[in-house]
Design a protein around this motif. Structure first.
Motif, PDB file in Angstrom:
ATOM      1  N   THR A 127       0.824  -1.214   0.000  1.00  0.00           N
ATOM      2  CA  THR A 127       0.000   0.000   0.000  1.00  0.00           C
ATOM      3  C   THR A 127       0.857   1.261   0.000  1.00  0.00           C
ATOM      4  OG1 THR A 127      -0.161  -0.108   2.402  1.00  0.00           O
ATOM      5  CG2 THR A 127      -1.966  -1.106   1.126  1.00  0.00           C
ATOM      6  N   THR A 128       2.128   1.132   0.350  1.00  0.00           N
ATOM      7  CA  THR A 128       3.051   2.276   0.313  1.00  0.00           C
ATOM      8  C   THR A 128       3.982   2.137  -0.886  1.00  0.00           C
ATOM      9  OG1 THR A 128       4.574   1.112   1.785  1.00  0.00           O
ATOM     10  CG2 THR A 128       3.000   2.610   2.811  1.00  0.00           C
ATOM     11  N   ARG A 129       4.384   3.270  -1.414  1.00  0.00           N
ATOM     12  CA  ARG A 129       5.249   3.273  -2.590  1.00  0.00           C
ATOM     13  C   ARG A 129       6.657   2.808  -2.242  1.00  0.00           C
ATOM     14  NH1 ARG A 129       2.989   5.450  -6.549  1.00  0.00           N
ATOM     15  NH2 ARG A 129       3.795   7.134  -7.738  1.00  0.00           N
ATOM     16  N   THR A 137      -1.964   1.103  -5.158  1.00  0.00           N
ATOM     17  CA  THR A 137      -2.907   2.130  -5.614  1.00  0.00           C
ATOM     18  C   THR A 137      -2.627   2.555  -7.052  1.00  0.00           C
ATOM     19  OG1 THR A 137      -1.555   3.879  -4.666  1.00  0.00           O
ATOM     20  CG2 THR A 137      -3.337   3.003  -3.287  1.00  0.00           C
ATOM     21  N   ASP A 138      -1.405   2.328  -7.541  1.00  0.00           N
ATOM     22  CA  ASP A 138      -1.071   2.680  -8.925  1.00  0.00           C
ATOM     23  C   ASP A 138      -1.749   1.775  -9.947  1.00  0.00           C
ATOM     24  OD1 ASP A 138       0.662   4.879  -8.414  1.00  0.00           O
ATOM     25  OD2 ASP A 138       2.187   3.439  -7.773  1.00  0.00           O
ATOM     26  N   LEU A 139      -2.282   0.639  -9.518  1.00  0.00           N
ATOM     27  CA  LEU A 139      -2.957  -0.264 -10.450  1.00  0.00           C
ATOM     28  C   LEU A 139      -4.148   0.422 -11.123  1.00  0.00           C
ATOM     29  CD1 LEU A 139      -2.899  -3.554  -8.360  1.00  0.00           C
ATOM     30  CD2 LEU A 139      -1.482  -2.992 -10.348  1.00  0.00           C
ATOM     31  N   LEU A 140      -4.770   1.364 -10.415  1.00  0.00           N
ATOM     32  CA  LEU A 140      -5.926   2.075 -10.960  1.00  0.00           C
ATOM     33  C   LEU A 140      -5.571   3.413 -11.609  1.00  0.00           C
ATOM     34  CD1 LEU A 140      -8.555   1.370  -8.174  1.00  0.00           C
ATOM     35  CD2 LEU A 140      -8.466   0.411 -10.480  1.00  0.00           C
ATOM     36  N   ALA A 141      -4.300   3.734 -11.651  1.00  0.00           N
ATOM     37  CA  ALA A 141      -3.882   5.034 -12.189  1.00  0.00           C
ATOM     38  C   ALA A 141      -4.089   5.111 -13.692  1.00  0.00           C
ATOM     39  CB  ALA A 141      -2.413   5.281 -11.856  1.00  0.00           C
ATOM     40  N   SER A 142      -4.512   6.280 -14.151  1.00  0.00           N
ATOM     41  CA  SER A 142      -4.548   6.535 -15.586  1.00  0.00           C
ATOM     42  C   SER A 142      -3.184   7.075 -15.977  1.00  0.00           C
ATOM     43  CB  SER A 142      -5.662   7.514 -15.951  1.00  0.00           C
ATOM     44  OG  SER A 142      -5.455   8.730 -15.273  1.00  0.00           O
ATOM     45  N   GLY A 143      -2.910   7.094 -17.258  1.00  0.00           N
ATOM     46  CA  GLY A 143      -1.621   7.610 -17.696  1.00  0.00           C
ATOM     47  C   GLY A 143      -1.414   7.371 -19.173  1.00  0.00           C
ATOM     48  N   LEU A 161      -7.454 -10.715  -8.873  1.00  0.00           N
ATOM     49  CA  LEU A 161      -6.386  -9.927  -8.265  1.00  0.00           C
ATOM     50  C   LEU A 161      -6.560  -9.928  -6.748  1.00  0.00           C
ATOM     51  CD1 LEU A 161      -4.096  -8.380  -9.591  1.00  0.00           C
ATOM     52  CD2 LEU A 161      -5.498  -6.344  -9.501  1.00  0.00           C
ATOM     53  N   ASN A 162      -5.574 -10.398  -6.025  1.00  0.00           N
ATOM     54  CA  ASN A 162      -5.638 -10.491  -4.566  1.00  0.00           C
ATOM     55  C   ASN A 162      -5.092  -9.216  -3.933  1.00  0.00           C
ATOM     56  OD1 ASN A 162      -5.679 -11.180  -1.901  1.00  0.00           O
ATOM     57  ND2 ASN A 162      -4.077 -12.729  -2.052  1.00  0.00           N
ATOM     58  N   LEU A 163      -5.951  -8.222  -3.768  1.00  0.00           N
ATOM     59  CA  LEU A 163      -5.507  -6.946  -3.211  1.00  0.00           C
ATOM     60  C   LEU A 163      -5.183  -7.040  -1.723  1.00  0.00           C
ATOM     61  CD1 LEU A 163      -7.758  -4.382  -5.097  1.00  0.00           C
ATOM     62  CD2 LEU A 163      -5.400  -5.070  -5.556  1.00  0.00           C
ATOM     63  N   LEU A 164      -5.645  -8.076  -1.044  1.00  0.00           N
ATOM     64  CA  LEU A 164      -5.266  -8.263   0.369  1.00  0.00           C
ATOM     65  C   LEU A 164      -3.768  -8.504   0.499  1.00  0.00           C
ATOM     66  CD1 LEU A 164      -8.237 -10.400   1.718  1.00  0.00           C
ATOM     67  CD2 LEU A 164      -7.791  -7.952   2.073  1.00  0.00           C
ATOM     68  N   ALA A 165      -3.147  -9.010  -0.568  1.00  0.00           N
ATOM     69  CA  ALA A 165      -1.699  -9.220  -0.542  1.00  0.00           C
ATOM     70  C   ALA A 165      -0.937  -7.897  -0.403  1.00  0.00           C
ATOM     71  CB  ALA A 165      -1.244  -9.949  -1.807  1.00  0.00           C
ATOM     72  N   CYS A 166      -1.583  -6.789  -0.732  1.00  0.00           N
ATOM     73  CA  CYS A 166      -0.942  -5.473  -0.645  1.00  0.00           C
ATOM     74  C   CYS A 166      -0.704  -5.037   0.800  1.00  0.00           C
ATOM     75  CB  CYS A 166      -1.810  -4.419  -1.324  1.00  0.00           C
ATOM     76  SG  CYS A 166      -2.081  -4.699  -3.081  1.00  0.00           S
ATOM     77  N   LEU A 167      -1.333  -5.708   1.756  1.00  0.00           N
ATOM     78  CA  LEU A 167      -1.287  -5.273   3.149  1.00  0.00           C
ATOM     79  C   LEU A 167      -0.031  -5.701   3.886  1.00  0.00           C
ATOM     80  CD1 LEU A 167      -5.023  -5.911   4.085  1.00  0.00           C
ATOM     81  CD2 LEU A 167      -3.926  -3.746   3.435  1.00  0.00           C
TER      82      LEU A 167
END
Length: 173
Positions: free
Chosen positions: A48-50, A88-94, A150-156
């Motif tokens: 969750t942190t960069r 959080t960058d997974l949802l970033a536009s660019g 996508l297992n977003l719980l892994a981000c924790l």
């Protein structure tokens, strides 16, 4: 006189059909359509942190082209090192660019803009752009990929989100 006038009408109609542009009854299909299998790995995993992350992408394409039947497949293989990323960058536009290498040995460089949405465990990414160089130069490109389960719980916690995979499509027109 009547038969001469009738003959002139037939000649005029036949001539006009040769001189006026002919339009198809429906839109022509795109230059190329591809089904895609995509895998992405993150090292170290996304949290969750960069933090600096190496991102490796491997896409395999299976294609059909009416305008260039020799193109039956391709791939994208790239590793980008040291990107400052988080989950959080997974949802970033660019925007960006990448190159597809075709089974013929030719390449296409695609410049694109990206948007993403997360829906019920699936990350849906849409890229719209143009082939800026190589085979199919000038074509517009739409690329849609769904990264499944996508297992977003892994981000924790460590090791973080280390991989994602899914299916997609490319349409060149």
């Amino acid at each position: 006189m009547r038969s001469v006038r009738g003959l002139l009408v037939v000649v005029a109609l036949a001539t006009s059909s040769l001189l006026l542009p002919q339009f198809p009854a429906h839109a022509a299909p795109g230059d190329l359509t591809c089904a895609e299998s995509e895998s992405v790995s993150y090292s170290p995993g996304l949290l969750t942190t960069r933090r600096p992350v190496d991102v490796s992408v491997h896409n395999t394409l299976s294609c059909t082209s009416l305008t260039n039947p020799a193109v039956t497949g391709g791939h994208v293989r790239a590793t980008i090192r040291g990107l400052d990323r988080s989950c959080t960058d997974l949802l970033a536009s660019g925007s960006g660019s990448y190159t597809i290498t075709w089974n013929t040995g030719d390449t296409s460089t695609i410049g694109y803009t990206r948007s993403a949405n997360y829906v019920l465990g699936t990350l849906v990414i849409v890229e719209s752009g143009t082939v800026t160089a190589g085979r199919f130069a000038g074509d517009s490109v739409t690329h849609v990929v769904e990264l499944l389960n996508l297992n977003l719980l892994a981000c924790l916690a460590e090791p973080g989100l280390t991989s994602a995979s899914g299916l997609g499509t490319y349409v060149f027109a």
